[in-house]
Motif scaffolding. Structure first.
Motif, PDB file in Angstrom:
ATOM      1  N   SER A  41       2.127 -22.127 -87.568  1.00 49.66           N
ATOM      2  CA  SER A  41       1.228 -20.977 -87.465  1.00 49.66           C
ATOM      3  C   SER A  41       1.997 -19.711 -87.099  1.00 49.66           C
ATOM      4  O   SER A  41       1.785 -18.635 -87.686  1.00 49.66           O
ATOM      5  CB  SER A  41       0.137 -21.248 -86.423  1.00 49.66           C
ATOM      6  OG  SER A  41      -0.632 -22.385 -86.770  1.00 49.66           O
ATOM      7  N   LEU A  42       2.908 -19.824 -86.122  1.00 46.05           N
ATOM      8  CA  LEU A  42       3.713 -18.673 -85.711  1.00 46.05           C
ATOM      9  C   LEU A  42       4.677 -18.245 -86.817  1.00 46.05           C
ATOM     10  O   LEU A  42       4.920 -17.051 -87.014  1.00 46.05           O
ATOM     11  CB  LEU A  42       4.488 -19.013 -84.442  1.00 46.05           C
ATOM     12  CG  LEU A  42       3.648 -19.147 -83.167  1.00 46.05           C
ATOM     13  CD1 LEU A  42       4.499 -19.669 -82.016  1.00 46.05           C
ATOM     14  CD2 LEU A  42       3.019 -17.804 -82.791  1.00 46.05           C
ATOM     15  N   LEU A  44       4.124 -18.532 -90.011  1.00 48.51           N
ATOM     16  CA  LEU A  44       3.298 -17.837 -91.000  1.00 48.51           C
ATOM     17  C   LEU A  44       2.964 -16.423 -90.541  1.00 48.51           C
ATOM     18  O   LEU A  44       2.972 -15.477 -91.333  1.00 48.51           O
ATOM     19  CB  LEU A  44       2.014 -18.632 -91.228  1.00 48.51           C
ATOM     20  CG  LEU A  44       1.162 -18.275 -92.451  1.00 48.51           C
ATOM     21  CD1 LEU A  44       1.951 -18.497 -93.735  1.00 48.51           C
ATOM     22  CD2 LEU A  44      -0.111 -19.107 -92.464  1.00 48.51           C
ATOM     23  N   LEU A  45       2.715 -16.273 -89.251  1.00 50.38           N
ATOM     24  CA  LEU A  45       2.309 -14.977 -88.696  1.00 50.38           C
ATOM     25  C   LEU A  45       3.470 -14.002 -88.553  1.00 50.38           C
ATOM     26  O   LEU A  45       3.344 -12.809 -88.886  1.00 50.38           O
ATOM     27  CB  LEU A  45       1.647 -15.195 -87.329  1.00 50.38           C
ATOM     28  CG  LEU A  45       1.172 -13.948 -86.578  1.00 50.38           C
ATOM     29  CD1 LEU A  45       0.032 -13.283 -87.343  1.00 50.38           C
ATOM     30  CD2 LEU A  45       0.728 -14.312 -85.162  1.00 50.38           C
ATOM     31  N   LEU A  46       4.622 -14.489 -88.056  1.00 49.36           N
ATOM     32  CA  LEU A  46       5.723 -13.599 -87.698  1.00 49.36           C
ATOM     33  C   LEU A  46       6.818 -13.488 -88.754  1.00 49.36           C
ATOM     34  O   LEU A  46       7.428 -12.425 -88.906  1.00 49.36           O
ATOM     35  CB  LEU A  46       6.338 -14.043 -86.370  1.00 49.36           C
ATOM     36  CG  LEU A  46       5.404 -14.001 -85.154  1.00 49.36           C
ATOM     37  CD1 LEU A  46       6.112 -14.567 -83.934  1.00 49.36           C
ATOM     38  CD2 LEU A  46       4.938 -12.568 -84.883  1.00 49.36           C
ATOM     39  N   ARG A  48       6.416 -14.257 -92.080  1.00 49.51           N
ATOM     40  CA  ARG A  48       5.835 -13.911 -93.385  1.00 49.51           C
ATOM     41  C   ARG A  48       6.462 -14.708 -94.541  1.00 49.51           C
ATOM     42  O   ARG A  48       7.013 -14.133 -95.487  1.00 49.51           O
ATOM     43  CB  ARG A  48       6.016 -12.420 -93.664  1.00 49.51           C
ATOM     44  CG  ARG A  48       5.480 -11.505 -92.584  1.00 49.51           C
ATOM     45  CD  ARG A  48       3.985 -11.488 -92.555  1.00 49.51           C
ATOM     46  NE  ARG A  48       3.464 -10.532 -91.577  1.00 49.51           N
ATOM     47  CZ  ARG A  48       2.178 -10.309 -91.370  1.00 49.51           C
ATOM     48  NH1 ARG A  48       1.278 -10.979 -92.078  1.00 49.51           N
ATOM     49  NH2 ARG A  48       1.785  -9.436 -90.472  1.00 49.51           N
TER      50      ARG A  48
END
Length: 282
Positions: A41-42, A44-46, A48
């Motif tokens: 999740s991190l 994907l978020l940070l 990209r």
């Protein structure tokens, strides 16, 4: 410099959490499973990532599959190493694993073998032998065998993972996309394992997994950021990260957890740092 400090602290904190797992009756496999949900999740978020790019024909799916299997397996091996050998030796074995991809760079990626690199590899192998050294203990206890097995598994496992990521990079895949896909595959595998075992989940294991995921990803993220902060000096990042983890792990393990080191193991720690210094590009 704070990026390097945070990356080193996160790496050592992972070992500390694994060290505390047994004392607090945590199921490490459940924590590792949740860790991959958080880490993916991190990522994907940070970072990209572009997972769709992996659908290109050049993607090495066998490498991704191998990473999906190895990541949770070696994480469990690291937990076993910390439990049986302690933080000091486990962190040192993990950092010494960087010499396996170095050897692979000559055998697989056709890089030139220099005298300094050959000397660094030789010193690293002596350091590993010192870390693994165990005088004869109680007959039939099996503890010595377990300690050596887990330390070797950490050394070979993390080195192999590094080689696989280099192979992915060579195929043209972006690191962030490869990392995200590896986290997802690793999560699917270990969740499948836990479901097959009908594992009973508890809140404390989920919480531990969230913390583990934050620390695990922080180690990777701040290491990447350190390279971005010091783009002209990757040597600083390389040496500071590896020497920093070994040194901090020694301070925490021996100082806080009172792990006892034999003189030959302490020599192995010193030789591990020396080997890294030898490999610093001049």
């Amino acid at each position: 410099m704070y990026t390097l400090i945070l990356s080193i602290a996160s790496s050592v904190a992972v070992s500390v959490l694994l060290k505390l797992a047994r004392k607090h009756d945590l199921q490490v496999d459940q924590a590792i499973a949740v860790n991959y949900v958080v880490a993916a999740s991190l990522c994907l978020l940070l970072l990209r990532p572009q997972p769709a790019a992996l659908l290109a024909s050049g993607t090495s799916w066998w490498v991704l599959a191998a990473l999906g299997v190895l990541l949770p397996t070696i994480f469990l091996a690291m937990a076993g190493a910390v439990r049986h050998a302690g933080i000091v030796l486990s962190d040192a074995a993990q950092r010494l694993s960087l010499f396996l991809p170095l050897i692979a760079s000559f055998l697989i990626f056709n890089e030139t073998l220099s005298g300094a690199k050959l000397g660094g590899i030789a010193v690293a192998l002596v350091a590993l032998a010192c870390l693994l050294y165990r005088p004869g203990g109680k007959a039939g206890s099996g503890e010595t065998g377990k300690t050596i097995f887990f330390l070797l598994a950490v050394w070979v496992g993390y080195g192999t993972i590094d080689i696989l990521f280099k192979q992915m990079a060579k195929s043209g895949a972006a690191f962030s996309s490869s990392l995200f896909a590896s986290f997802v595959l690793a999560g699917i595998l270990i969740f499948g394992y836990l479901i097959a075992r009908r594992s009973v989940w508890t809140r404390r294991n989920v919480v531990a997994g969230v913390i583990l995921g934050l620390l695990n990803f922080s180690n990777i993220y701040f290491y990447i950021r350190a390279h971005q902060v010091f783009p002209e000096n990757p040597t600083l990042v390389f040496s500071a990260m590896n020497i920093g983890v070994i040194s901090a792990g020694t301070l925490v393990g021996a100082g806080f957890f009172k792990e006892k080191l034999r003189w030959v193991n302490a020599l192995g720690i010193a030789l591990a740092i020396a080997a890294i210094v030898i490999l610093i590009p001049r």
